[in-house]
Design an enzyme around this catalytic site. Structure first.
Site, PDB file in Angstrom:
ATOM      1  N   CYS A  43      -2.265   1.705   7.966  1.00 10.83           N
ATOM      2  CA  CYS A  43      -1.727   0.552   8.674  1.00 10.83           C
ATOM      3  C   CYS A  43      -2.101  -0.811   8.102  1.00 10.83           C
ATOM      4  O   CYS A  43      -2.505  -1.709   8.833  1.00 10.83           O
ATOM      5  CB  CYS A  43      -2.145   0.595  10.137  1.00 10.83           C
ATOM      6  SG  CYS A  43      -2.031   2.210  10.860  1.00 10.83           S
ATOM      7  N   CYS A 101       3.635  -5.878  16.508  1.00  8.44           N
ATOM      8  CA  CYS A 101       2.945  -4.926  17.402  1.00  8.44           C
ATOM      9  C   CYS A 101       1.462  -5.296  17.513  1.00  8.44           C
ATOM     10  O   CYS A 101       0.803  -5.582  16.508  1.00  8.44           O
ATOM     11  CB  CYS A 101       3.100  -3.493  16.886  1.00  8.44           C
ATOM     12  SG  CYS A 101       4.817  -2.941  16.804  1.00  8.44           S
ATOM     13  N   GLU A 143       0.817  -1.219   0.000  1.00  7.05           N
ATOM     14  CA  GLU A 143       0.000   0.000   0.000  1.00  7.05           C
ATOM     15  C   GLU A 143       0.846   1.263   0.000  1.00  7.05           C
ATOM     16  O   GLU A 143       1.921   1.305   0.572  1.00  7.05           O
ATOM     17  CB  GLU A 143      -0.852   0.041   1.271  1.00  7.05           C
ATOM     18  CG  GLU A 143      -1.871  -1.057   1.357  1.00  7.05           C
ATOM     19  CD  GLU A 143      -2.573  -1.084   2.711  1.00  7.05           C
ATOM     20  OE1 GLU A 143      -2.776  -0.013   3.298  1.00  7.05           O
ATOM     21  OE2 GLU A 143      -2.902  -2.179   3.159  1.00  7.05           O
ATOM     22  N   CYS A 165       5.104  -7.488   7.773  1.00  4.79           N
ATOM     23  CA  CYS A 165       6.020  -7.018   8.811  1.00  4.79           C
ATOM     24  C   CYS A 165       6.156  -8.118   9.853  1.00  4.79           C
ATOM     25  O   CYS A 165       5.218  -8.856  10.104  1.00  4.79           O
ATOM     26  CB  CYS A 165       5.446  -5.759   9.464  1.00  4.79           C
ATOM     27  SG  CYS A 165       6.536  -5.017  10.701  1.00  4.79           S
ATOM     28  N   CYS A 198       2.961   8.241   1.827  1.00  2.00           N
ATOM     29  CA  CYS A 198       3.344   7.330   2.895  1.00  2.00           C
ATOM     30  C   CYS A 198       3.610   5.994   2.216  1.00  2.00           C
ATOM     31  O   CYS A 198       2.724   5.404   1.606  1.00  2.00           O
ATOM     32  CB  CYS A 198       2.190   7.210   3.887  1.00  2.00           C
ATOM     33  SG  CYS A 198       2.507   5.996   5.178  1.00  2.00           S
ATOM     34  N   CYS A 207      -1.342  -3.341  15.392  1.00  2.00           N
ATOM     35  CA  CYS A 207      -1.084  -3.005  13.988  1.00  2.00           C
ATOM     36  C   CYS A 207      -1.555  -4.085  13.021  1.00  2.00           C
ATOM     37  O   CYS A 207      -1.243  -5.267  13.196  1.00  2.00           O
ATOM     38  CB  CYS A 207       0.408  -2.753  13.802  1.00  2.00           C
ATOM     39  SG  CYS A 207       0.847  -2.274  12.139  1.00  2.00           S
TER      40      CYS A 207
END
Ligand code: SAH
Length: 342
Positions: free
Chosen positions: A329, A114, A90, A110, A103, A117
């Protein structure tokens, strides 16, 4: 076949010289690539035979728009790009008074884990190459027709977990012969990989470092951010202080307020204490409600802000853009993945 766009200008000159070409050809090719050409035939000032040779040796990356969502509220555009190998990432384009900001993502998924997220839920698939990061800037600008002046590395992925490609990308996007985006117009956000922060400080670049703090005490932080178990708050702040000493750049601390978890006054007091000796800045973020997560947004944003300010800490509250288009996110990538599975 080698990915030509990930090369620096210097490397490109060498590559063309190795093909028996004069050095200036390197700059020509570099400029074409950074303008977003998708084939060697578009490089009209190169001899036809050279274009053919290049095609035999090199590939040019070019993502396809898999999805595009435009916010009716504020014009924020969210792209879901399909990469050469079918993976999706994205990019979000936000229109601010100070300029258009992209962004961008640094990894497919990932692995930082976290708790709040959406990007990390399915883990990391692979790192992005420098060209794939650069493409997000180039093709977002081309597709939207909006000139991009600022970049934030705050999309999917942990940039410092892909250090070499990310630093290469920063060099590329900074190049005067290419996009020419100044380091001061670039922010890099990290969950707190201390060795990466130290490596970055060695480069001495004038970009803005954002640290996703989200809690100033290890008990809370290790609960919501597994990275804290490897590099605790104390070590993280030591690296931040050293970063400031070395670069002279103020660090921005990201802090998403989570109901009953990190929104207590004593935590605001502790943040202020940790920031002593450096001109820190805290960016409070209203937590984005991720459906998969039990963590909920705090109702104490204003009180927490006041408490920080009472200690003389500079605080900003992040304005939320693109609320109607899942513009944050990893949410769009997840949606697309779910639909593909169904
Ligand atoms: N891996 C990097 C950059 C990507 S995340 C980092 O951790 O900083 C970009 C920012 O969004 C980080 O500050 C991250 O903590 C924050 N974020 C992630 N999920 C969020 C959510 N549900 N609500 C608010 N902020 C979130």
């Amino acid at each position: 076949m080698t990915d030509l766009k990930s090369m620096t200008l210097h490397e490109m000159r060498q590559a063309l010289q190795a093909l028996g070409q004069p050095a200036f050809r390197g700059k020509q090719v570099f400029t074409w690539l950074h303008r977003g050409v998708t084939s060697f035939d578009e490089m009209t000032d190169l001899p036809r035979s050279l274009r053919e040779t290049l095609r035999e040796h090199y590939t040019i990356t070019a993502p396809k728009v898999a999805r595009k969502q435009v916010s009716r509220i504020d014009g924020t555009i969210k792209y879901l790009w399909e990469l050469g190998d079918g993976n999706c990432i994205e990019t979000v384009l936000m229109q601010y008074h100070h300029g258009n900001t992209v962004c961008i993502s640094s990894q497919v998924g990932c692995r930082m884990g976290c708790a709040f997220c959406a990007s990390t839920i399915a883990g990391r698939v692979r790192d992005l190459t420098a060209a794939e990061m650069l493409d997000q800037v180039i093709f977002t600008q081309l597709d939207s027709g909006l000139p991009i002046s600022n970049i934030v590395l705050m999309g999917i992925g942990e940039p410092l977990d892909n250090f070499d490609a990310v630093s290469r990308f920063l060099e590329l996007v900074n190049a005067p012969e290419g996009m020419n985006i100044g380091m001061r117009h670039i922010s890099l956000s990290t969950c707190g990989l201390v060795p990466g922060i130290r490596r970055l400080s060695e480069l001495g670049w004038q970009l803005t470092l954002s640290v996703s703090l989200h809690a100033p005490d290890d008990q809370t932080r290790s609960r919501i951010m597994p990275v804290d178990r490897a590099y605790g708050v104390e070590e993280l702040f030591q690296a931040c202080h050293a970063y400031f000493q070395k670069t002279g750049r103020r660090i921005s601390f990201e802090y998403a307020l989570i109901d009953g978890v990190n929104d207590h006054d004593w935590q605001a007091d502790l943040i202020a204490k940790k920031l002593k000796g450096m001109p820190g800045h805290v960016n409070l973020i209203p937590l984005n409600d991720v459906v998969e997560s039990p963590l909920k947004p705090s109702k104490r944003l204003l009180a927490f802000q006041r408490r920080l300010e009472s200690h003389g800490v500079t605080v900003t509250v992040r304005r939320s853009l693109g609320g109607d288009i899942d513009a944050s996110c990893g949410q769009l990538r997840r949606k697309a993945m779910e639909e593909a599975e169904a």
